[in-house]
Enzyme design. Sequence first.
Site, PDB file in Angstrom:
ATOM      1  N   LYS A 153      74.202  33.953 -51.145  1.00  0.00           N
ATOM      2  CA  LYS A 153      72.683  34.688 -50.641  1.00  0.00           C
ATOM      3  C   LYS A 153      71.847  33.826 -51.534  1.00  0.00           C
ATOM      4  O   LYS A 153      72.145  32.583 -52.172  1.00  0.00           O
ATOM      5  CB  LYS A 153      72.602  35.428 -50.061  1.00  0.00           C
ATOM      6  N   HIS A 195      71.607  41.053 -50.199  1.00  0.00           N
ATOM      7  CA  HIS A 195      70.518  40.825 -50.167  1.00  0.00           C
ATOM      8  C   HIS A 195      69.437  41.316 -51.162  1.00  0.00           C
ATOM      9  O   HIS A 195      68.377  41.288 -51.311  1.00  0.00           O
ATOM     10  CB  HIS A 195      69.485  41.370 -48.605  1.00  0.00           C
ATOM     11  N   SER A 252      69.192  43.589 -44.003  1.00  0.00           N
ATOM     12  CA  SER A 252      68.060  42.258 -44.236  1.00  0.00           C
ATOM     13  C   SER A 252      67.754  41.794 -43.139  1.00  0.00           C
ATOM     14  O   SER A 252      66.718  40.857 -42.570  1.00  0.00           O
ATOM     15  CB  SER A 252      69.791  41.210 -44.027  1.00  0.00           C
ATOM     16  N   THR A 265      72.681  41.060 -32.804  1.00  0.00           N
ATOM     17  CA  THR A 265      72.298  41.105 -35.066  1.00  0.00           C
ATOM     18  C   THR A 265      71.522  42.464 -34.459  1.00  0.00           C
ATOM     19  O   THR A 265      71.215  42.846 -35.511  1.00  0.00           O
ATOM     20  CB  THR A 265      71.767  40.017 -35.062  1.00  0.00           C
ATOM     21  N   ARG A 291      74.424  31.768 -28.719  1.00  0.00           N
ATOM     22  CA  ARG A 291      74.524  31.441 -30.266  1.00  0.00           C
ATOM     23  C   ARG A 291      74.346  29.681 -30.320  1.00  0.00           C
ATOM     24  O   ARG A 291      75.661  29.106 -30.579  1.00  0.00           O
ATOM     25  CB  ARG A 291      74.896  31.433 -30.836  1.00  0.00           C
ATOM     26  N   THR A 307      76.891  38.873 -53.290  1.00  0.00           N
ATOM     27  CA  THR A 307      77.874  38.158 -51.973  1.00  0.00           C
ATOM     28  C   THR A 307      77.086  36.632 -53.385  1.00  0.00           C
ATOM     29  O   THR A 307      75.716  37.236 -54.082  1.00  0.00           O
ATOM     30  CB  THR A 307      77.166  37.707 -50.814  1.00  0.00           C
TER      31      THR A 307
END
Length: 403
Positions: free
Chosen positions: A247, A216, A188, A362, A21, A244
């Site tokens: 986002k 999301h 997501s 992921t 990453r 959340t």
Amino acid sequence: MDFETFFSTELDALRSEGRYRVFADLERQAGRFPRATYHGADTPREVTVWCSNDYLGMGQHPDVLAAMHAAIDECGAGTGGTRNIGGTNHYHILLEQELADLHGKESALLFNSGYMSNWTSLSTLASRIPGCVVLTDALNHASMIEGIRHSRAEKLIFAHNDPDDLRRKLAGLDPARPKLIAFESVYSMDGDIAPIAAFCDIADEFGAMTYIDEVHAVGLYGPRGGGVSEREGLSHRLTLIEGTLAKSFGVMGGYIAGSAALCDYIRSFASGFIFSSSLPPTLAAGALASIRHLKASSSERERQQDRVAALRRRLDAIGIPHLDNPSHIVPVMVGDPVLCKKISDDLLARFDIYVQPINYPTVPRGTERLRITPSPLHSDADIDHLVSALTAIWGQVGLKRAA
Ligand SMILES: *Cc1c(COP(=O)(O)O)cnc(C)c1O
């Protein structure tokens, strides 16, 4: 043991698989989203961000910024402690009331992130309800998986978004055992949406609790931004709704909403809530302003949907393969980790476009992708530029186009 060698060998393995990453060093510019300054190898330059989860650009909304400025002037920086020991600020209370109202629930409880809200709520419920068995969707988020794992409760993984498999798994269990069904609304990475009503019917049939992650979807769906459950008139049927503030609401923090007893139970027993200092007043005030704005205004949601549809049409016209789904997430499929990273690097280096490559773990191997998230603030010219950049790169790396 030679620890340094161990660490670097493991990292080299990641690199050779193309899934090491690399963080893009960005400086977001308030008032100019989706533009940001990229501090790459050479001199800093302006890029257009196409992969932000600040889906509506609320992270720079004037109401949100004004609320945060006011809160820092009124209350200062931190809260000075956990919620229990001096750290409950009036903004936390107002925000929890606003969140309860958003989801049509009696109560809500704040956490320092969505990750913590999932991890802590699921681990507390599944570990403390005697004999609890958790039914968890195969594609649930890492924060849910880790919370369930930590609970040490028995868990059954049901096939993704598959009510028949969920029913089969429930039917095989002792009817007397407490059951908790955990799933998300919008997933997501694929952008698909759970059959929430069908899951609620099955939960009723087997007397199970329902736990939905609407991370999301909050802010984006439903007439007031209460998520897919609000849009489909199902909020009252879900035992617990998790979301959340980081986002669509553009700030930071996580929460759950549910009955007064449920929220009080988690408040009273959840280690990850009790023993962590509370969110700064600035964040609570900013999130409060953001939620209030999006409850009253649908123009951001409408414009976002328009941008999503426009990008999809353009990708179809040039045959760039993307997953068809009913949400705002546009996954452009590459299917190879090294190529995925290369396309992302080229977009940034040659076209000043930033889309992070999404690789294993992921998403499953072989489904590596560019996850594109159009916002209300992406212009027609931005879409033109992205589409022509993808067209150029697609040919150069030798990827196939759809018919
Ligand atoms: C990002 C994410 C979370 C965690 O939320 P944060 O507020 O970013 O910690 C939880 N669930 C899902 C599905 C997510 O994508």
